[in-house]
Write a protein that holds these residues in place. Sequence first.
Motif, short mmCIF file in Angstrom:
data_model
loop_
_atom_site.label_atom_id
_atom_site.label_comp_id
_atom_site.label_asym_id
_atom_site.label_seq_id
_atom_site.Cartn_x
_atom_site.Cartn_y
_atom_site.Cartn_z
N GLY A 154 31.43 35.17 -16.75
CA GLY A 154 31.89 34.69 -15.45
C GLY A 154 30.75 34.87 -14.45
N ARG A 155 31.03 34.66 -13.18
CA ARG A 155 29.93 34.76 -12.19
C ARG A 155 30.41 35.33 -10.87
N ILE A 156 29.43 35.84 -10.13
CA ILE A 156 29.67 36.09 -8.71
C ILE A 156 28.85 35.06 -7.95
N MET B 198 35.22 35.10 -2.05
CA MET B 198 34.25 34.54 -3.02
C MET B 198 34.91 33.47 -3.89
N GLY B 199 34.17 32.41 -4.14
CA GLY B 199 34.66 31.37 -5.04
C GLY B 199 35.40 30.28 -4.29
N GLY B 200 36.26 29.57 -5.01
CA GLY B 200 36.94 28.40 -4.45
C GLY B 200 37.91 28.74 -3.32
N GLY B 201 38.53 29.91 -3.39
CA GLY B 201 39.44 30.31 -2.33
C GLY B 201 40.88 30.31 -2.77
N MET C 53 36.28 34.38 -10.28
CA MET C 53 35.05 34.72 -11.02
C MET C 53 34.79 33.74 -12.16
N SER C 54 35.49 32.62 -12.12
CA SER C 54 35.21 31.52 -13.04
C SER C 54 35.47 31.80 -14.50
N SER C 55 36.65 32.28 -14.78
CA SER C 55 37.03 32.46 -16.19
C SER C 55 37.05 31.13 -16.91
N ILE D 15 26.26 33.99 -1.73
CA ILE D 15 26.56 33.14 -0.56
C ILE D 15 26.30 31.68 -0.96
N GLY D 16 26.91 30.76 -0.20
CA GLY D 16 26.79 29.33 -0.51
C GLY D 16 28.06 28.90 -1.22
N GLU D 17 29.15 28.85 -0.45
CA GLU D 17 30.44 28.53 -1.07
C GLU D 17 30.87 27.12 -0.65
N HIS D 18 31.36 26.37 -1.59
CA HIS D 18 31.73 24.95 -1.38
C HIS D 18 30.51 24.13 -0.95
N THR D 19 29.35 24.60 -1.30
CA THR D 19 28.13 23.83 -1.02
C THR D 19 27.68 23.05 -2.24
N ASP D 20 28.16 23.44 -3.43
CA ASP D 20 27.62 22.78 -4.64
C ASP D 20 27.95 21.29 -4.68
N TYR D 21 29.23 20.95 -4.47
CA TYR D 21 29.57 19.51 -4.50
C TYR D 21 29.18 18.81 -3.20
N ASN D 22 28.64 19.57 -2.25
CA ASN D 22 28.13 18.98 -1.01
C ASN D 22 26.60 18.86 -1.03
N PRO E 21 44.34 22.33 -2.79
CA PRO E 21 43.64 21.46 -1.83
C PRO E 21 42.12 21.44 -2.05
N TYR E 22 41.65 22.03 -3.12
CA TYR E 22 40.20 22.01 -3.41
C TYR E 22 39.68 20.57 -3.39
N ASN E 23 40.36 19.70 -4.14
CA ASN E 23 39.88 18.30 -4.22
C ASN E 23 39.92 17.63 -2.84
N ASN F 103 37.93 18.73 -9.36
CA ASN F 103 36.65 18.03 -9.17
C ASN F 103 35.59 19.01 -8.66
N CYS F 104 35.31 20.00 -9.49
CA CYS F 104 34.43 21.09 -9.07
C CYS F 104 32.96 20.67 -9.04
N GLY F 105 32.14 21.52 -8.44
CA GLY F 105 30.69 21.34 -8.47
C GLY F 105 30.12 21.96 -9.74
N ILE F 106 28.79 22.23 -9.72
CA ILE F 106 28.18 22.71 -10.97
C ILE F 106 27.86 24.20 -10.96
N MET F 107 28.18 24.88 -9.87
CA MET F 107 27.75 26.28 -9.76
C MET F 107 28.23 27.17 -10.92
N ASP F 108 29.52 27.11 -11.21
CA ASP F 108 30.09 28.10 -12.13
C ASP F 108 29.53 27.94 -13.54
N GLN F 109 29.52 26.71 -14.01
CA GLN F 109 29.02 26.47 -15.37
C GLN F 109 27.52 26.72 -15.44
C1 GLA Z 1 34.93 26.82 -7.52
C2 GLA Z 1 34.24 25.60 -8.12
C3 GLA Z 1 32.74 25.60 -7.80
C4 GLA Z 1 32.50 25.81 -6.30
C5 GLA Z 1 33.32 26.99 -5.78
C6 GLA Z 1 33.22 27.13 -4.30
O1 GLA Z 1 34.48 27.99 -8.13
O2 GLA Z 1 34.42 25.55 -9.51
O3 GLA Z 1 32.16 24.41 -8.24
O4 GLA Z 1 32.77 24.65 -5.59
O5 GLA Z 1 34.68 26.87 -6.13
O6 GLA Z 1 31.93 27.44 -3.93
#
Ligand code: GLA
Length: 383
Positions: A26-28, A332-335, A123-125, A31-38, A219-221, A165-171
Amino acid sequence: MKNLEIVRSTFKEKFGTDGSVYFSPGRINLIGEHTDYNGGFVLPGAVDKGMLIELKPNGTDKIRAYSIDLKESSEFGMNEEDRPAEGWARYIFGVVRELAKRDGKAEGFDTVFTGDVPLGAGMSSSAALESAYAYALNDIFKMNIDKKQLVKVGQMTEHNYVGVNCGIMDQFASIFGKEGHLIKLDCSNMEFEYVPFEPKGYKVVLLDSVVKHALVGSPYNERRLSCERVAKEVNKKYPEVEHMCQANFDQLNAVKELVSAEDFMRAEYAVGEAERLRTACDAMTKGDFETVGKMMYGTHWGMSKLYEVSCEELDFLATVAEEAGVTGSRIMGGGFGGCTINVVKEDLYDGFIAKAKKEYSAKYGHEPKVYDVVIGEGSRKIC
Ligand code: GLA
């Protein structure tokens, strides 16, 4: 390695043989939240917790999977119409399908898996699960798909088979993690650098509100769509801006009358977060964690008041942290639940944890869970 014995013995018991074992973390994210898909930067790191899987080709065209934690089995084929009913099995199925779209042909296999990333803690399980299968299947079936494509396989599994419709940070963090380092990742082009993370004199700790967080159907999407609508307007005036995090406040303000108040608020958060991340990165290279901490509080209240992805419990934890003199604290994370990440001076650590436990349980009837952060390696074969 934690859980290795249980994975090995369960695989043997279910399938009467031994397979290969892989781990993805998983990940921590500092900083930089909801910036990946932006189209912005993120600063994640892999943790020492994750998904451990064992698998072996079974000579059929079927996947037989067993979740150790849920004690559930699922058997399914590998064609588009074979989508399994079990939510957890969709992650494995999705990965197989996304690999196939990239010419990665898997054959049938048997597998078991277990995880020690707390579910729903932000933490992106799920990314850990996707990354584990993407990495392992690529290796076992010699697909020769490069690591950045494996990251996309996990992300597209979320988009096409899970509905987030997540960004690429977690993977990305799960595949590319490096011990003792954060990853400064430019999500607009997947370029990255490893940044040593040694906050001398500080500890990094997560406080889990234990409010369940699920991004599916959340409401993430919608947040993503809001930012995309505003970015489109900005792009008409400033063609160099393709994504929200590439705009500055002047460019954003130039379209204020053209977008809804709600969309504007979301975009204001995204532009602010891109700025905070830049400031935090500069400060970190100078070892100035006080400035990093200030930016983290900024992120928290931006996510709470402008992006509106926090919840009462997380606002409470961030407030307790501020009162306890913690250097930086934020959701931390999506919220919508999950953890706060806290950077706290070593000598304040015990007092902070005690205060947070006491005040949180007085208000919500149970303590937050506490996870000390250890930055570990990314996806790998164990044996
Ligand atoms: C989730 C998503 C990530 C990222 C975060 C918020 O973890 O999977 O792509 O958008 O939320 O930063």
